[in-house]
Design a protein around this motif. Structure first.
Motif, PDB file in Angstrom:
ATOM      1  N   TYR A 157      28.273  56.868   7.855  1.00 21.09           N
ATOM      2  CA  TYR A 157      28.352  56.864   9.148  1.00 21.09           C
ATOM      3  C   TYR A 157      29.702  56.863   9.688  1.00 21.09           C
ATOM      4  O   TYR A 157      30.485  56.016   9.857  1.00 21.09           O
ATOM      5  N   PRO A 158      30.040  58.145  10.343  1.00 18.38           N
ATOM      6  CA  PRO A 158      31.500  58.126  10.832  1.00 18.38           C
ATOM      7  C   PRO A 158      31.990  57.138  11.908  1.00 18.38           C
ATOM      8  O   PRO A 158      33.155  56.619  11.766  1.00 18.38           O
ATOM      9  N   VAL A 159      31.305  56.962  12.741  1.00 20.76           N
ATOM     10  CA  VAL A 159      31.354  55.997  13.856  1.00 20.76           C
ATOM     11  C   VAL A 159      31.472  54.504  13.141  1.00 20.76           C
ATOM     12  O   VAL A 159      32.368  53.830  13.287  1.00 20.76           O
ATOM     13  N   VAL A 160      30.614  54.199  12.183  1.00 20.40           N
ATOM     14  CA  VAL A 160      30.676  52.833  11.673  1.00 20.40           C
ATOM     15  C   VAL A 160      31.962  52.664  10.855  1.00 20.40           C
ATOM     16  O   VAL A 160      32.615  51.651  10.891  1.00 20.40           O
ATOM     17  N   ASP A 161      32.271  53.658  10.299  1.00 21.95           N
ATOM     18  CA  ASP A 161      33.395  53.897   9.107  1.00 21.95           C
ATOM     19  C   ASP A 161      34.443  53.500   9.960  1.00 21.95           C
ATOM     20  O   ASP A 161      35.597  53.072   9.656  1.00 21.95           O
ATOM     21  N   LYS A 162      34.806  54.309  11.205  1.00 21.11           N
ATOM     22  CA  LYS A 162      36.016  54.307  12.020  1.00 21.11           C
ATOM     23  C   LYS A 162      35.923  52.885  12.570  1.00 21.11           C
ATOM     24  O   LYS A 162      37.249  52.445  12.770  1.00 21.11           O
ATOM     25  N   THR A 163      34.930  52.147  12.869  1.00 21.95           N
ATOM     26  CA  THR A 163      35.004  50.968  13.382  1.00 21.95           C
ATOM     27  C   THR A 163      35.119  49.792  12.609  1.00 21.95           C
ATOM     28  O   THR A 163      35.962  49.099  13.047  1.00 21.95           O
ATOM     29  N   PHE A 164      34.661  49.899  11.496  1.00 20.76           N
ATOM     30  CA  PHE A 164      34.922  48.632  10.655  1.00 20.76           C
ATOM     31  C   PHE A 164      35.848  48.913   9.570  1.00 20.76           C
ATOM     32  O   PHE A 164      36.079  47.839   8.926  1.00 20.76           O
ATOM     33  N   SER A 165      36.243  50.061   9.002  1.00 20.06           N
ATOM     34  CA  SER A 165      37.100  50.108   7.996  1.00 20.06           C
ATOM     35  C   SER A 165      38.468  49.427   8.243  1.00 20.06           C
ATOM     36  O   SER A 165      38.873  49.994   9.646  1.00 20.06           O
ATOM     37  N   ALA A 166      39.086  48.830   7.426  1.00 17.60           N
ATOM     38  CA  ALA A 166      40.316  48.016   7.513  1.00 17.60           C
ATOM     39  C   ALA A 166      41.061  48.134   6.247  1.00 17.60           C
ATOM     40  O   ALA A 166      40.582  48.233   5.192  1.00 17.60           O
ATOM     41  N   THR A 167      42.489  48.252   6.498  1.00 15.78           N
ATOM     42  CA  THR A 167      43.505  47.889   5.110  1.00 15.78           C
ATOM     43  C   THR A 167      43.226  46.315   4.870  1.00 15.78           C
ATOM     44  O   THR A 167      42.729  45.470   5.593  1.00 15.78           O
ATOM     45  N   PRO A 168      43.820  46.036   3.741  1.00 18.71           N
ATOM     46  CA  PRO A 168      43.920  44.658   3.368  1.00 18.71           C
ATOM     47  C   PRO A 168      44.319  43.588   4.455  1.00 18.71           C
ATOM     48  O   PRO A 168      43.977  42.519   4.640  1.00 18.71           O
ATOM     49  N   VAL A 169      45.484  43.962   5.072  1.00 20.53           N
ATOM     50  CA  VAL A 169      46.350  43.287   5.996  1.00 20.53           C
ATOM     51  C   VAL A 169      45.382  43.181   7.217  1.00 20.53           C
ATOM     52  O   VAL A 169      45.420  41.901   7.695  1.00 20.53           O
ATOM     53  N   TRP A 170      44.832  44.247   7.702  1.00 27.56           N
ATOM     54  CA  TRP A 170      44.054  44.187   8.936  1.00 27.56           C
ATOM     55  C   TRP A 170      42.747  43.340   8.694  1.00 27.56           C
ATOM     56  O   TRP A 170      42.050  42.733   9.551  1.00 27.56           O
ATOM     57  N   ALA A 171      42.031  43.675   7.565  1.00 31.66           N
ATOM     58  CA  ALA A 171      41.084  42.736   7.198  1.00 31.66           C
ATOM     59  C   ALA A 171      41.258  41.007   7.173  1.00 31.66           C
ATOM     60  O   ALA A 171      40.639  40.433   7.749  1.00 31.66           O
ATOM     61  N   LEU A 172      42.426  40.898   6.555  1.00 24.96           N
ATOM     62  CA  LEU A 172      42.902  39.420   6.755  1.00 24.96           C
ATOM     63  C   LEU A 172      43.012  38.920   8.189  1.00 24.96           C
ATOM     64  O   LEU A 172      42.835  37.809   8.310  1.00 24.96           O
ATOM     65  N   ILE A 173      43.657  39.729   8.808  1.00 23.68           N
ATOM     66  CA  ILE A 173      43.945  39.229  10.300  1.00 23.68           C
ATOM     67  C   ILE A 173      42.501  39.116  11.117  1.00 23.68           C
ATOM     68  O   ILE A 173      42.294  38.105  11.883  1.00 23.68           O
ATOM     69  N   ARG A 174      41.467  40.185  10.747  1.00 24.81           N
ATOM     70  CA  ARG A 174      40.284  39.751  11.225  1.00 24.81           C
ATOM     71  C   ARG A 174      39.553  38.722  10.850  1.00 24.81           C
ATOM     72  O   ARG A 174      38.900  37.779  11.722  1.00 24.81           O
ATOM     73  N   VAL A 175      39.822  38.322   9.453  1.00 19.51           N
ATOM     74  CA  VAL A 175      39.394  36.846   8.798  1.00 19.51           C
ATOM     75  C   VAL A 175      39.933  35.783   9.638  1.00 19.51           C
ATOM     76  O   VAL A 175      39.200  34.809  10.125  1.00 19.51           O
ATOM     77  N   ILE A 176      41.162  35.908   9.797  1.00 22.79           N
ATOM     78  CA  ILE A 176      41.852  34.709  10.434  1.00 22.79           C
ATOM     79  C   ILE A 176      41.458  34.589  11.997  1.00 22.79           C
ATOM     80  O   ILE A 176      40.926  33.317  12.350  1.00 22.79           O
ATOM     81  N   GLY A 177      41.261  35.709  12.694  1.00 22.85           N
ATOM     82  CA  GLY A 177      40.535  35.790  13.878  1.00 22.85           C
ATOM     83  C   GLY A 177      39.100  34.944  14.031  1.00 22.85           C
ATOM     84  O   GLY A 177      39.000  34.086  14.759  1.00 22.85           O
ATOM     85  N   ALA A 178      38.457  35.374  13.241  1.00 26.90           N
ATOM     86  CA  ALA A 178      37.034  34.645  12.811  1.00 26.90           C
ATOM     87  C   ALA A 178      37.270  33.219  12.675  1.00 26.90           C
ATOM     88  O   ALA A 178      36.537  32.267  13.301  1.00 26.90           O
TER      89      ALA A 178
END
Length: 455
Positions: free
Chosen positions: A80-101
Motif C-alpha cells: 500500500y503506497p500510503v502505508v509504505d510512504k508513511t512508515f518506511s524508514a532507514t535504520p537511522v530514522w527507525a532508531l530516532i523513532r524508537v528513542i522518541g517512543a
C-alpha cells in the motif's frame, strides 16, 4: 492551448478561496489575531484536553514499531503506497523513532519526574524537557497536523499555487532564486504557523514542484515564525510597547536572510534535481499568452481539469496527515527532548555562545556575557532565549535584541528544525546548524543597529 470554462474556473476559485480563508486570512478571535485553522485546532484541543498526550503516545509508539518492522520490507507495508510512504524508514530514522517512543513513554508515565529527583531519566522527563515537548508541543502539533493535513489540499490541489506562481515568478526568482509559488508558503507561515509552511514545502517537494535546492531554501528561509509566536516572545521579555518596531525589524531581517542565504553555502551547493521530474512550472511566458495573469488562470484551470474528484482529495488529505503524525511527531519528541536536556543540564550552549562575545562587544551590546548564552540555545527551542533573557538580563536594549534574534533564527529543533529533519526536505542536522549560525549573525548585526537607534 488555453483550457478555460465556467466549471473549471469555479473548480479553481471556490476551493482556493476556501483554502485562503482557512490558512491565510487573519481574523480577530478572543482579542487575538489568528487564522481559522488555528481556531479549529484550539477548539478540538480544548475538547479533547487530557486525551491528547495519550494520543501522541499511541502515534509515536505505532510509528516506532512499524518503522522497525519496515526495515524487513514486509508485504503488508510495501503493498500500500500510503502505508509504505508513511512508515518506511532507514535504520537511522527507525532508531530516532524508537528513542522518541522511549522518551514519550518515560515522560507520559512521569517516571523519575519528581522535583527532587536527579539522574538521566529525570533530565528527560522533567517538566521543562520531555514534559514540555509532550504537553506543550506535541499535544498542540497533533491537532494542527491533522487539520492541516486534511485541509491543505484546498491550497495545494486546485490551482492556487500555479496561479500565484505565474504571477510572482518574475519577482521571486531574481530576488530569492525560488519559484513564485513559494510566496504562499511564506504567507501561510507568517500569518499561521511556521510548521504549516514546512508541511506545505515538504508536500510540494515530494510531489515534484520544488527541486532539492528550492525546497531547502523555502523551508529554511521562508517558513517564518508566526505573528502570534512573535507576540509571545516579546511579552516574555516585557517589551510589548515596542511591538510595531519589533516586528518591522523581524520582517527586515527575514528579507535580508532570504536574499543572502540562498547565495552562500550550504544552500548554494544544493542541486536543482527533482524527486518527481517534469512537474515544475516553466519560468517564461509561453506563446499565446498576453500576461502572467492570463497564463496563471490557464494553469489553474488545467490543474482542476486533471483532478480526480473526492477520492484524490481524501487520499491527498490522509497522506498529508499520516505523514506528519507518524513521520514527524517522533522526530520532534526525540530531537526536541535531547536538545532541551542539553540546554538545561550542560554548559554546551554556554560554551558554544562564547565565540559570539567578540561580535557582541564590537556591536556594543550591554550585558554581552549574558546575551552570549542565549545565542546558540535558540537552536533547541525558540522560547528558551527569551526565558533566559527575562531572568538574567536587565538591559531593555539587550532584551529587545535577544527577542528579535530568537525569532529570526527560525531553525529551532523542538519544532521547525525537527519537522525539516523528519521530512524528505534535503537538509541534514549539520547543515541546519550552519544555517542557524548564519541567520544568527545576520540577525544580530541588523537587530543591534536598530536597537541602538531605539534605546
Amino acid at each position: 492551448m488555453k483550457a478555460r470554462n465556467g466549471k473549471l474556473m469555479a473548480g479553481f476559485l471556490i476551493p482556493s478561496l476556501l483554502g485562503i480563508l482557512l490558512f491565510m486570512v487573519p481574523i480577530k478571535y478572543n482579542d487575538n489575531w489568528t487564522i481559522v485553522v488555528k481556531i479549529m485546532a484550539d477548539m478540538i484541543g480544548t475538547a479533547l484536553g487530557d486525551y491528547l498526550p495519550l494520543l501522541c503516545v499511541a502515534i509515536v509508539t505505532i510509528s516506532a514499531i512499524l518503522g522497525v518492522i519496515s526495515l524487513k520490507r514486509p508485504s503488508f507495508i510495501t503493498t500500500y503506497p500510503v502505508v509504505d510512504k508513511t512508515f518506511s524508514a532507514t535504520p537511522v530514522w527507525a532508531l530516532i523513532r524508537v528513542i522518541g517512543a522511549v522518551f514519550i513513554w518515560l515522560t507520559y508515565l512521569k517516571i523519575d519526574a519528581g522535583e527532587n529527583d536527579t539522574g538521566i531519566i529525570h533530565m528527560i522527563t522533567m517538566a521543562d524537557a520531555g514534559g514540555f515537548v509532550l504537553t506543550e508541543l506535541l499535544s498542540v502539533l497533533v491537532i494542527i497536523f491533522l487539520l492541516a493535513g486534511l485541509l491543505l489540499p484546498f491550497l495545494l490541489d486546485f490551482g492556487l499555487l500555479e496561479f500565484i506562481g505565474a504571477l510572482l515568478t518574475k519577482v521571486m526568482r531574481p530576488l530569492f532564486t525560488i519559484p513564485g509559488r513559494a510566496a504562499v508558503d511564506c504567507i501561510t507561515s507568517w500569518i499561521g504557523d511556521g510548521t504549516l509552511g514546512v508541511m506545505l514545502t515538504a508536500n510540494q517537494y515530494e510531489d515534484g514542484y520544488y527541486s532539492e535546492r528550492e525546497a531547502a531554501i523555502v523551508a529554511t528561509t521562508f517558513s517564518a515564525v508566526s505573528i502570534t509566536f512573535s507576540i509571545v516572545v516579546l511579552a516574555q521579555v516585557k517589551l510589548m510597547d515596542y511591538f510595531g518596531i519589533y516586528y518591522l525589524v523581524v520582517c527586515v531581517i527575514g528579507i535580508v536572510c532570504a536574499l543572502v542565504l540562498p547565495r552562500i553555502p550550504p544552500l548554494s551547493l544544493k542541486k536543482d534535481t527533482f524527486l518527481v521530474p517534469g512537474k515544475a512550472m516553466g519560468e517564461e511566458l509561453p506563446e499565446g499568452y498576453t500576461s502572467s495573469w492570463d497564463y496563471g488562470l490557464d494553469l489553474a484551470c488545467k490543474r482542476v481539469a486533471e483532478y480526480k474528484g473526492i477520492g484524490q482529495f481524501l487520499e491527498s488529505s490522509l497522506k498529508n496527515a499520516a505523514g506528519m503524525w507518524f513521520g514527524v511527531l517522533p522526530v520532534v519528541m526525540c530531537i526536541g527532548t535531547l536538545a532541551l536536556v542539553l540546554a538545561l543540564n550542560t554548559t554546551v550552549f554556554e560554551t558554544l555562545g562564547l565565540p559570539f562575545m567578540p561580535l557582541l562587544n564590537l556591536l556594543d551590546i550591554p550585558e554581552a556575557a549574558a546575551a552570549s548564552k542565549t545565542m546558540v540555545v535558540g537552536f533547541t527551542d525558540m522560547f528558551t532565549p527569551s526565558i533566559l533573557a527575562a531572568s538574567t538580563i536587565t538591559s531593555n536594549m539587550t532584551r529587545f535584541i535577544v527577542a528579535v534574534v530568537s525569532v529570526t533564527q527560525l531553525i529551532y529543533l523542538s519544532e521547525v528544525g525537527g519537522l525539516i529533519l523528519g521530512s524528505k526536505i534535503p537538509v541534514n542536522l549539520p547543515e541546519l546548524f550552519v544555517l542557524f549560525l548564519e541567520r544568527t549573525v545576520i540577525s544580530l548585526i541588523i537587530a543591534s543597529a536598530f536597537a541602538h537607534m531605539i534605546f
